[in-house]
Scaffold this active site. Structure first.
Site, PDB file in Angstrom:
ATOM      1  N   LYS A 110      42.301 -65.551  33.350  1.00  0.00           N
ATOM      2  CA  LYS A 110      43.261 -66.088  34.302  1.00  0.00           C
ATOM      3  C   LYS A 110      42.977 -67.561  34.561  1.00  0.00           C
ATOM      4  CE  LYS A 110      44.551 -63.523  37.898  1.00  0.00           C
ATOM      5  NZ  LYS A 110      44.458 -62.844  39.206  1.00  0.00           N
ATOM      6  N   ARG A 136      40.425 -64.682  43.825  1.00  0.00           N
ATOM      7  CA  ARG A 136      40.735 -63.591  42.880  1.00  0.00           C
ATOM      8  C   ARG A 136      39.733 -63.568  41.738  1.00  0.00           C
ATOM      9  NH1 ARG A 136      46.791 -62.591  42.846  1.00  0.00           N
ATOM     10  NH2 ARG A 136      47.635 -64.262  44.113  1.00  0.00           N
ATOM     11  N   GLY A 182      43.816 -54.721  38.391  1.00  0.00           N
ATOM     12  CA  GLY A 182      43.633 -53.902  39.588  1.00  0.00           C
ATOM     13  C   GLY A 182      42.244 -53.334  39.760  1.00  0.00           C
ATOM     14  N   MET A 229      39.270 -55.040  40.129  1.00  0.00           N
ATOM     15  CA  MET A 229      38.336 -55.752  41.004  1.00  0.00           C
ATOM     16  C   MET A 229      39.060 -56.262  42.240  1.00  0.00           C
ATOM     17  SD  MET A 229      35.957 -57.630  38.205  1.00  0.00           S
ATOM     18  CE  MET A 229      37.365 -58.202  37.321  1.00  0.00           C
ATOM     19  N   ARG A 247      49.311 -64.937  30.997  1.00  0.00           N
ATOM     20  CA  ARG A 247      48.312 -64.337  30.102  1.00  0.00           C
ATOM     21  C   ARG A 247      49.076 -63.580  29.018  1.00  0.00           C
ATOM     22  NH1 ARG A 247      46.254 -59.605  34.306  1.00  0.00           N
ATOM     23  NH2 ARG A 247      48.336 -58.856  34.814  1.00  0.00           N
ATOM     24  N   HIS A 278      50.731 -50.037  38.806  1.00  0.00           N
ATOM     25  CA  HIS A 278      49.472 -49.531  38.286  1.00  0.00           C
ATOM     26  C   HIS A 278      49.693 -48.433  37.253  1.00  0.00           C
ATOM     27  CE1 HIS A 278      45.875 -46.910  38.396  1.00  0.00           C
ATOM     28  NE2 HIS A 278      45.253 -48.086  38.367  1.00  0.00           N
ATOM     29  N   ARG A 286      37.821 -30.254   1.174  1.00  0.00           N
ATOM     30  CA  ARG A 286      36.866 -29.190   1.519  1.00  0.00           C
ATOM     31  C   ARG A 286      37.320 -27.908   0.836  1.00  0.00           C
ATOM     32  NH1 ARG A 286      39.175 -31.330   5.759  1.00  0.00           N
ATOM     33  NH2 ARG A 286      38.093 -32.921   6.970  1.00  0.00           N
ATOM     34  N   GLU A 304      24.371 -37.103   4.171  1.00  0.00           N
ATOM     35  CA  GLU A 304      24.617 -36.582   5.514  1.00  0.00           C
ATOM     36  C   GLU A 304      23.350 -35.999   6.129  1.00  0.00           C
ATOM     37  OE1 GLU A 304      27.437 -33.303   5.366  1.00  0.00           O
ATOM     38  OE2 GLU A 304      26.800 -32.767   3.350  1.00  0.00           O
ATOM     39  N   SER A 314      29.013 -40.653  -0.537  1.00  0.00           N
ATOM     40  CA  SER A 314      30.008 -40.599   0.531  1.00  0.00           C
ATOM     41  C   SER A 314      29.256 -40.226   1.799  1.00  0.00           C
ATOM     42  CB  SER A 314      31.080 -39.560   0.193  1.00  0.00           C
ATOM     43  OG  SER A 314      32.014 -39.502   1.246  1.00  0.00           O
ATOM     44  N   GLY A 343      28.587 -38.736   5.031  1.00  0.00           N
ATOM     45  CA  GLY A 343      29.164 -37.691   5.885  1.00  0.00           C
ATOM     46  C   GLY A 343      28.673 -37.953   7.293  1.00  0.00           C
ATOM     47  N   CYS A 363      33.244 -40.275   4.736  1.00  0.00           N
ATOM     48  CA  CYS A 363      34.261 -39.242   4.894  1.00  0.00           C
ATOM     49  C   CYS A 363      34.074 -38.468   6.180  1.00  0.00           C
ATOM     50  CB  CYS A 363      34.287 -38.311   3.678  1.00  0.00           C
ATOM     51  SG  CYS A 363      32.764 -37.388   3.442  1.00  0.00           S
ATOM     52  N   TYR A 386      35.170 -47.698   0.480  1.00  0.00           N
ATOM     53  CA  TYR A 386      36.340 -47.035   1.050  1.00  0.00           C
ATOM     54  C   TYR A 386      35.964 -46.212   2.274  1.00  0.00           C
ATOM     55  CZ  TYR A 386      34.820 -42.638  -1.105  1.00  0.00           C
ATOM     56  OH  TYR A 386      34.106 -41.530  -1.453  1.00  0.00           O
TER      57      TYR A 386
END
Lengths: 897, 897
Positions: free
Chosen positions: B25, B94, B103, B105, B338, B460, B585, B768, B787, B789, B854, B874
C-alpha cells in the site's frame, strides 16, 4: 604372474604371496616345507585362477601348461613319476580357501590311477588289495565329484558284492573281488555319465582341478559363507599333492591333532588317529578313532617326532594348530597345519595363557577371541545338584564326547527339517542324528544342541557345532535311531534299554558329554557366578574372562553403555562393565497394576486439566524408578528417552478388560472402546508416537522431565553424583526438538530452583527418522547429543517393518540381496551412509556433539567395527551383550589403528 | 537507514525501496504521489521497524523522533497541523504488508481527536454532529485495537442511547446525543482498561503504531498467512496518512473500484461507492453500496476524474488495479491502488486480453495467473437445463451478487464451527452467514461455497471466497437468518416466504448470483466442454485458456505427464495436454469380476505352477488394458509400474465373501481365512509389497512384462508407435532392480522374438525408499530412469503414515513445525534434499538418466518450482492437474531463468 607354485624338499615358491593367493592350507604347507618339516611335495594353484574360472567358466590360458611343467619338479621331489606305469605318482587334489571352510568343497584322492599305473603300483607294493581298493575309491570319488554320478549307485554295487561274497565289511573283499567291483563301477560310469572313465592321468588332473574350482560355487559352500560372513569373491586355491597312504597296512595310519584342547583350551597335545586308514575316515567320523596318546605305545618314534613337530609349529605360528598327519609304513608326513577352530571357552583360555607364556602380546590375544562367542561363555549351565540327582535317579542315558560345551534341554528331533520347522514356530529342539553331513547345517543352526551316535571331536557335527557356539555331544555309540518309527533307543551302561520318541525332552551337557532323559534346569555360567560374587572361588575361566576384558578396556576407544529400563537391569549391565545407560525406555515403567491404571486414565482424559491430574498420579512412580536407576549407575551417565510408543499400546485389548477399566474409572465401556478405535492406526510405526506425543500433549513431557529432575535432585542430595541425559525420540524436524527442549530446560530449571540443587544434564535426540539424518545440522542447534536409533532408522530407511519383514527377508538373504538381516548387522551402504551424512552435518554446527548408538546393532560386533570407524563416542546394547561390545570395540580399535 | 518516509504533493521519498520495505500500500501511495495523482499526504513506517518490533517487543530507538520530524512535513502538505486545536490534522494509521492481507490487521481512523481538536474542528467545519461522530468512532476503534476494550460494551451504550432517544439508526442521534455518548464511552474505557482515554495526539499515534505492528502477529493474520503461504517474517509497514472524510455530508462519499471486473475479467470500470460514508463502511459490507456508474449521475466531475485516473493507473502499473477513493466535499482523493485480487476466470481473461492490447508480453501474462486457480476454471457448473427447470418450478429463492464464480450444491450450515465439524466427517456444506468476519475464515475454507445476506463485491466474504476459489453469493438482502432456531428464511420476489432448516440442501451459482432450493447436478466447465469438443462454439473462456496454456508450453522446460491407469483417464490426460503417462498403476486393473477372481486364485496358489496357471488367466486382461493405453497415448511414453500393493489388499474382507470365493475356487473358506491371516501385516506400508512381490514371486513380474510387450507389439503392428517404460516399485537395494531388470529384459526379448517386432523401451525404477536415494549411484547402474515417488518417500523420510498423520499433522501445522502438509507441498528441506542427493549420485553413474516425479506433488505448483530448479525432466500428476502443472512449469522456468 604364474598361477602354479611348487613346495617340498625343504623349499617352497611364492610364500610371499600369503594365504589370500595360496589359500590357508597351501600357504601353511609351503611354510612347513620351508621349515624342513616332512610334508608330501605338491603344487599350489592360486585363488586368482579360481576367480578367473568363476568369471569365465574356464581355466586361465596356459595354466595347465604350467601345471605340466611343475609336475616334473613334483616327480623329482617325490621320487616317482605321474602317469608313469612303472613307478607311478598318485596325487590328491584338494581345495584350500584363504578362510577355512571344512568339508564344504570337493576333494579327490588317489588321482593318477588307471589300469597301467595300477599294475605298476601292484608290482611296487606287492599289495594288490590295497591298490585295487584305492582305485575303487578313486573311481567312486572322481565320478561323484567330476562326473556327477550318484554316490548311491556305487554303494548299491558295493553292497551287492559284499552280499555275493557273504561278508559284512569292505575288508572282507579281496583283490579279485575289488577288481570285479571296479569293472562294475566303470559300467555305472558309462551308463550314468555317458562316457568311459578317463584313464589319462593328465585328463583326470585337469578335470579334477576344474571340479574343485566349480565346488567354490556350490550351494553348501555358499550357505556356509553366508552363515560365516565370508565374502563370495575370495575364491579357493588348489593343492595338488603327492599321495601318502595311511591305509598301507598296520604300520600305517592317519590322524588329526590339536596343539591344545580345542574344547577347553587346556595346554596339552590333543588328537585322534586311526591305524590303516585314509585321512577322510577320521574327519568323516565313520569309525571312532583312538586318542593320540595311544600312538605313543603303538609307534613311539613317530609319536615323539609328531610331538616335537606340533610344539615347533605352535611356537612358529604362535597359535594353537590343527594338524593332519599320515604315517605311511612308519614314515610320518604332515599333511596340513592351520590355526585350530576352538570353542569360545578354549579361545579365551588359549589367548590368556599364551600371553602368560610370553608367546603373544595382549593385543594379539584380544584379536584371538571372537566377540560373538562371548554369549556362549555366559550361557547357562545345568544346575549341578539337579543334574547329580537326575544321574542318581537313573536318568543318565549315556556319555559321548564333549564336542561343544554348554548345556541344552529341549525336545529331541530326528531330522533337520523338523528342527527348522519347529524353530520357525518358536519351539526349541535338540537335533539327534546318526551323524551329520553338510546338508544338516540349517537344522543345526535351528536347534539348541546337537547329539550324534558316531564321530569324533573333529567330526563334521563337532566342528560345525563349535563354530555355531552350540552344545554338542558326539560319538554316543550306545545310541540307535529309528527314523521310520521316529524313536531313539539307548542301551544304558547297566544293559537296560530306553526308547524315547521324537518330541520327548532330553538334556545334553556339551562340556561333559552327558546325555540325560527329561528336562533339566539351567543356571548361570561360571563367569556370571563369579561376576555376581556368588561363588566363593573365582574359577580360572572367570579369571581369564575378567583379564581379557580388562585388556580390551585398555585399548578400545568406543565407550560401552547398556540399554536398561529398571534398576535390576542396570545392575546387571554394570556387572558386565557398562559405563552408563544409553537407553532407558520410560514406557516400560508404565505397565503393572496402579501405574497402567493411571496411564489409561491419562489417555482417556478429555482435557489437558484431566490429563494433568492423571499424570500427577504417574509422577511418583516415574520418580522412584529414576531414583533407582541413578543410584545403581552411581554417577555414570543415564540417557532417558521420553515416552515413545503410540498410546493405544497402553489401552486394554479385550472386551472384559474394557469392562473392568470402565468400572475402575467410573466411565462407560463404550467410551473406552471409542478411544481404542480412534487411536487405531494403519501403520503405527509411522504414526502418532515419539515426540509427536509430546507435541500434542506437552503435559506428558512436563511430567516426565519433572520426574527425572526430582529424582536427580533427591539422589544428589544423598551425595551420589547423577548425570541425566534427556533424549527426545522420533525427531524429524528441528522445530520438534526446539519445542521439546524448551520444556525440558524450563521444567529442569523449575525443579532445580525448587530443590535448590544444580544438576548438570544434557538434552539431545535420537536420530531414527531419515529426515533427522538429512537435517542433522539444524537439529544439532538444539541437540547436545545424537543417539542413532538404528532399529527404527533401518525400518524407515529400508522401508522394512521388522514385524513384517519375516515374510520376505528370507528370500532376500537367499538371493544375496542382503548378506544378512539388516536388523542384526547394520546395513553400512544404506543406513550407515545416512548415519555418516548425519555425523558430518551435525558436526558442522556442533563439532563436539556426543554421538552414540542405541539400536540393537550396538551389541553386534560387525556393526561395532563400523561404528568405531565412523567416529561414534559410544554404543549401547543389552546388558547381556556389553562384554561382546567391549571386546568388539577393542578389536575395532586395534584393526583400524 | 531511516524507518520513516514522506509522500504527498507530487513527491515521495524512498520509492526505490519497493514493496518489501514500504509495504504494498505504501509503495503504491508513494508512486501515486510521485505521478501527481491526488492522494492525501502521509508517512510510511517500514517493514524493518515491524521486524524490529516483533523481535524486541519495542519500537526501534529514535524512530518516534523521526516520526515527529516528518509530521511537520505532513502538516505542511496537508495545510493543517497535527495536535493543533485551531486547525487540527487528523490521520489514519493503517497496516500495509508487502503482500496484501485484506482485513487481517488493525487500522485506526480519525487519530488526533481530543476535546480541544474536536472544538477546533467544529469551529472549522461548523458540523458538530460530524465531528462528534468521528470522535465517538475513533474512541471505539482505538479502545478496541489499542486498549483491548470489548467492542460489545460500546455497542450496548450506543443501543441504549438510541433507545433513550427513540430512534432506530445512528443518524437519529444529534451532536449533543453523541457528546453524551462520548462521555459514556470514556467511562467504559476507564472501567475496562483502567486508564483515561489518552488525549495527547502523539501518545495516540505511538500507541496506534505499536498496536498495528502487534497485529502482524495476531492469530487471524497468522492463519491467513498459513493459508496463503505467506512467510511469517515479512513484517508489515504502516501508513500514517492525513484523513479525508467521505462522511462530511451528501457531497462526500467513498468507494472501491477495479479497473476491470474482478469476477469475470471483463474490460470495464467496475466498483461500488457509498455517499456520506467512511471507507470502512464499504469494505465491511454493512451497507449495500451503489454501482460505480451511478456516481456519473451524482457527481459527473468527480466521476470523470476518477475514470481518467483509473485508466492511467492501470496503464502505469500494467495490471488490473483495485483502488480506494474518497470524495471530501466534492474533492477526489485516491487512498490506495494495488493489483486487484481476481478470480481465476478474471485472471485468465485479463492476462490474455492485456497481451492482445499490447499492455504486457506473454511472459508477464503467464506470471499473472495462479496455477492453483486453474482447477476452479475446470470445476463443474450447474447443468443449465436442470437449473432452468428448477427456476421455472419455483425453486429460485433469490438472487445476490455473483461474488465468487462456480457452482455448489450442498447442505446449508449457519456457523463456521459446524462447517468445520462436518468437513472433518467428510460432509459437504454451504456456509450461510449474515455477513462474514475474519473469524469465519476456517469455516469458509471447510465449506463448498459461501452465501451472505449483506455486503458487496468487495466485502470480506467476497474477497476471501475468491481467494479460496470458492463459489460465493453475497448481498442477498431477502435473506434472514435465525441462529437460535437454526433456520434461514427467504422472502421470494413473489412475496412468498420459504424457510429452510440447517442441513437442508441449497444450491448457489457464484457466476450468476442465483440461490436455489434443493439439490442441483453439476456439469463440466465451459473449458472442459470445449476441450471435449462437446460445445459447437468454443467459448471465449476456453479460447483464452487454450491460448495461455500454449504460451506456457513455449517457455516451460519441464515435461508434464499424467498418472493414468485406464484408457479413459489417458484420454482425459491428453485432452489437458499430457505428454505421456508417468505412472500407470497396474494393480488398478486387477479389480472387477473375472479379474479379481483370477487374482485371488493366484494369491491362494500354493506352488509356482498353480500361481502361473492363475497368472495366465490375468494376462489377457492386462494385455488388453495396455493395448488401450498405448493406443490412446499414440506414441507418447507410457510408464507402467509393476504390481505394488501388498497381496492382502486383493483378498476378501468379509465372512460372506470368503464363502463365495471358496465356492468359486473349490477350496475351503478356512484356507482363505488362513491366507488372509498369514498376509496380515503390522505396518503394511513397510511390508511385503512393491518389487518384494516380484522377488518372492518372479512369475508375477514375468506375466506383467509379457502382457506389456505383447500389447506393445500388437499396437505397433497396427502402425501406432509405442514407448513403454517399465518401472519397478519400492526398490531399496540395487540387487532388487538387477534381479527384476533381468526378468524384464529377458521376457521383453522373448516376446519381441515371438512377435518378430522390435520395441524401444526403457526399464527404470521409482525412488521412493530413502535407501534408494542414498544408493542412487549403484541403482543407476541398472535404471534408465528414476521416477521419484514422493508420496511414499515423504512417508518414509518423515516417518509419517499418510493414513495416520491426521491425528497430529494439524498440531504440527498449527505450531508452525511444517508450514503446510508435506503431502501437499514437497518438504524441500528433508525429502527435497534427499532427492537432490539421489540426483547427484545417480548422475555420477548415468549422466543422462531420465528424471521424473510421480507423487501427488507432481501437480502442486509450489513443488513444481522446486522440481524445475533441481533439474527433473518431467512431472506426472492426475489428469485434472495437468494444466496446473503446465502453467506452474512455465512460471518456474520464467522465474528461475
Amino acid at each position: 604372474m604364474s598361477h602354479v607354485y611348487f613346495f617340498g624338499e625343504g623349499r617352497a615358491e611364492g610364500t610371499e604371496l600369503g594365504k589370500k593367493i595360496l589359500g590357508g592350507k597351501g600357504a601353511n604347507l609351503a611354510e612347513m616345507a620351508r621349515l624342513g618339516i616332512p610334508v608330501p611335495p605338491g603344487l599350489i594353484i592360486t585363488t586368482d585362477a579360481c576367480k578367473y574360472y568363476s568369471a569365465n567358466g574356464r581355466l586361465p590360458d596356459g595354466m595347465m601348461e604350467d601345471v605340466h611343467k611343475k609336475m616334473k619338479e613334483l616327480n623329482q621331489a617325490a621320487g616317482k613319476t605321474f602317469a608313469d606305469a612303472s613307478n607311478p605318482l598318485l596325487v590328491s587334489v584338494r581345495s584350500g580357501a584363504p578362510v577355512s571352510m571344512p568339508g564344504m568343497m570337493d576333494t579327490i584322492l588317489n588321482l593318477g590311477l588307471n589300469p597301467s599305473t595300477v599294475d605298476g603300483l601292484i608290482k611296487q607294493t606287492s599289495n594288490p588289495r590295497f591298490v585295487n581298493d584305492s582305485y575303487r575309491r578313486f573311481i567312486q570319488m572322481f565320478s561323484d565329484v567330476v562326473l556327477g554320478v550318484e554316490h548311491h549307485d556305487f554303494e548299491v554295487a558295493l553292497e551287492a558284492a559284499k552280499k555275493q561274497k557273504g561278508v559284512k565289511d569292505d575288508t572282507g573283499l579281496d583283490a579279485d573281488d575289488l577288481k570285479k567291483l571296479i569293472e562294475e563301477y566303470k559300467k555305472i560310469v558309462r551308463k550314468d555319465a555317458g562316457i568311459d572313465f578317463p584313464d589319462d592321468p593328465y585328463v583326470q588332473l585337469e578335470k579334477a582341478i576344474e571340479a574343485v574350482f566349480k565346488s567354490w560355487d556350490n550351494d553348501r559352500a555358499k550357505f556356509y559363507r553366508k552363515l560365516n560372513g565370508i565374502p563370495d569373491d575370495l575364491g579357493t586355491a588348489i593343492n595338488v599333492q603327492a599321495m601318502v597312504f595311511g591305509n598301507m597296512g598296520e604300520d600305517s595310519g592317519t590322524g588329526v591333532a590339536f596343539t591344545r584342547d580345542p574344547s577347553t583350551g587346556e595346554r596339552k597335545f590333543y588328537g585322534e588317529f586311526l591305524m590303516n586308514a585314509q585321512g577322510e575316515d577320521v574327519v568323516a567320523g565313520i569309525r571312532t578313532p583312538h586318542p593320540i596318546k595311544d600312538l605313543q605305545e603303538i609307534m613311539p618314534e613317530a609319536y615323539s617326532k609328531l610331538f616335537e613337530i606340533q610344539d615347533r609349529l605352535e611356537k612358529h605360528f604362535k597359535d594353537m594348530q590343527d594338524i593332519e598327519f599320515t604315517i605311511q609304513q612308519k614314515k610320518l608326513y604332515l599333511l596340513q597345519t592351520r590355526s585350530g577352530k576352538r570353542t569360545g571357552f578354549a579361545a579365551l583360555r588359549i589367548a590368556v595363557e599364551m600371553v602368560d607364556e610370553g608367546l603373544i602380546d595382549k593385543k594379539t590375544a584380544l584379536m584371538r577371541v571372537d566377540p560373538e562367542t562371548v554369549p556362549s561363555l555366559l550361557a547357562p549351565i545345568f544346575h549341578q545338584e539337579q543334574k547329580k540327582k537326575a544321574v542318581e535317579g537313573g536318568r543318565l542315558l549315556t556319555k559321548g564326547l564333549n564336542a561343544g560345551p554348554g548345556a541344552a534341554s529341549a525336545a529331541l528331533v530326528l531330522s533337520s527339517q523338523l528342527a527348522q520347522e519347529l524353530a520357525l514356530k518358536g519351539q526349541k529342539t535338540i537335533l539327534v542324528r546318526f551323524e551329520t553331513s553338510p546338508e544338516d547345517i540349517i537344522g543345526m543352526e535351528a536347534s539348541e544342541g546337537i547329539l550324534t551316535a558316531r564321530g569324533g571331536m573333529t567330526s563334521h557335527a563337532a566342528v560345525v557345532a563349535r563354530g555355531m557356539n552350540k552344545p554338542c555331544v558326539v560319538g554316543c555309540s550306545a545310541l540307535q535311531i529309528d527314523i521310520k518309527a521316529k524313536t531313539m533307543t539307548v542301551k544304558k551302561s547297566d544293559g537296560s534299554v530306553v526308547t524315547l520318541a521324537e518330541g520327548d525332552d532330553i538334556s545334553i551337557d556339551g562340556s561333559t558329554g552327558e546325555v540325560l532323559k527329561g528336562h533339566l534346569d539351567t543356571q548361570p555360567s561360571e563367569i556370571d557366578q563369579a561376576l555376581h560374587g556368588e561363588n566363593g572361588d573365582v574359577s580360572r575361566l572367570a579369571e581369564d574372562f575378567i583379564k581379557l576384558l580388562s585388556w580390551a578396556d585398555e585399548v578400545r576407544r568406543l565407550r560401552v553403555r547398556a540399554n536398561a529400563d529398571i534398576p535390576r537391569d542396570a545392575k546387571t549391565a554394570r556387572m558386565y562393565g557398562a559405563e552408563g545407560i544409553g537407553l532407558c525406555r520410560t514406557e516400560h515403567m508404565f505397565f503393572g497394576g496402579e501405574r497402567i491404571l493411571a496411564m489409561r486414565e491419562m489417555i482417556l482424559a478429555e482435557t489437558a486439566v484431566e490429563r494433568e491430574k492423571a499424570l500427577a498420579k504417574i509422577l511418583p512412580y516415574q520418580r522412584e524408578d529414576f531414583e533407582g536407576l541413578f543410584q545403581s549407575m552411581n554417577g555414570l551417565p543415564v540417557t532417558i528417552r521420553l515416552l515413545d510408543p503410540p498410546l493405544h499400546e497402553f489401552l486394554p485389548h479385550t472386551f472384559k478388560e474394557d469392562e473392568d477399566l470402565a468400572k475402575s474409572l467410573g466411565i462407560s465401556p463404550e467410551k473406552i472402546r471409542n478411544r481404542v478405535q480412534s487411536l487405531h492406526e494403519m501403520n503405527p510405526m509411522l504414526g502418532h508416537r515419539g515426540c509427536r506425543l509430546g507435541i500434542t500433549y506437552p503435559e506428558i513431557t512436563r511430567m516426565q522431565v519433572r520426574a527425572i529432575f526430582e529424582a536427580a535432585c533427591n539422589i544428589k542430595k544423598k551425595g551420589i553424583d547423577v548425570k541425566p541425559e534427556v533424549m527426545v525420540p522420533l525427531v524429524g524436524h528441528e522445530k520438534e526438538l526446539k519445542f521439546q527442549k524448551e520444556i525440558i530446560d524450563s521444567v529442569a530449571k523449575e525443579v532445580m530452583t525448587e530443590k535448590g540443587i544444580e544438576i548438570a544434564y544434557l538434552a539431545g535426540t535420537m536420530i531414527e527418522v531419515p529426515r533427522a539424518a538429512i537435517r542433522a545440522a539444524q537439529i544439532a542447534e538444539y541437540a547436545q547429543f545424537f543417539s542413532f536409533g538404528t532399529n527404527d532408522l533401518t525400518q524407515m530407511t529400508l522401508a522394512f517393518s521388522r514385524d513384517d519383514a519375516g515374510s520376505f527377508l528370507g528370500d532376500y538373504v537367499d538371493r544375496g540381496i542382503y548378506e544378512r538381516s539388516p536388523f542384526v548387522t547394520i546395513d553400512q551402504d544404506g543406513v550407515g551412509d545416512l548415519i555418516k551424512i548425519a555425523i558430518e552435518r551435525g558436526k558442522q554446527i556442533r563439532p563436539n556433539i556426543k554421538l552414540g548408538v542405541c539400536g540393537e546393532h550396538g551389541g553386534d560386533s560387525a556393526s561395532i567395527h563400523f561404528f568405531n570407524k565412523i567416529g561414534l563416542d559410544y554404543v549401547s546394547c543389552s546388558p547381556f551383550r556389553v562384554a561382546v561390545a567391549r571386546l568388539a570395540a577393542a578389536q575395532a580399535a586395534l584393526s583400524q589403528s
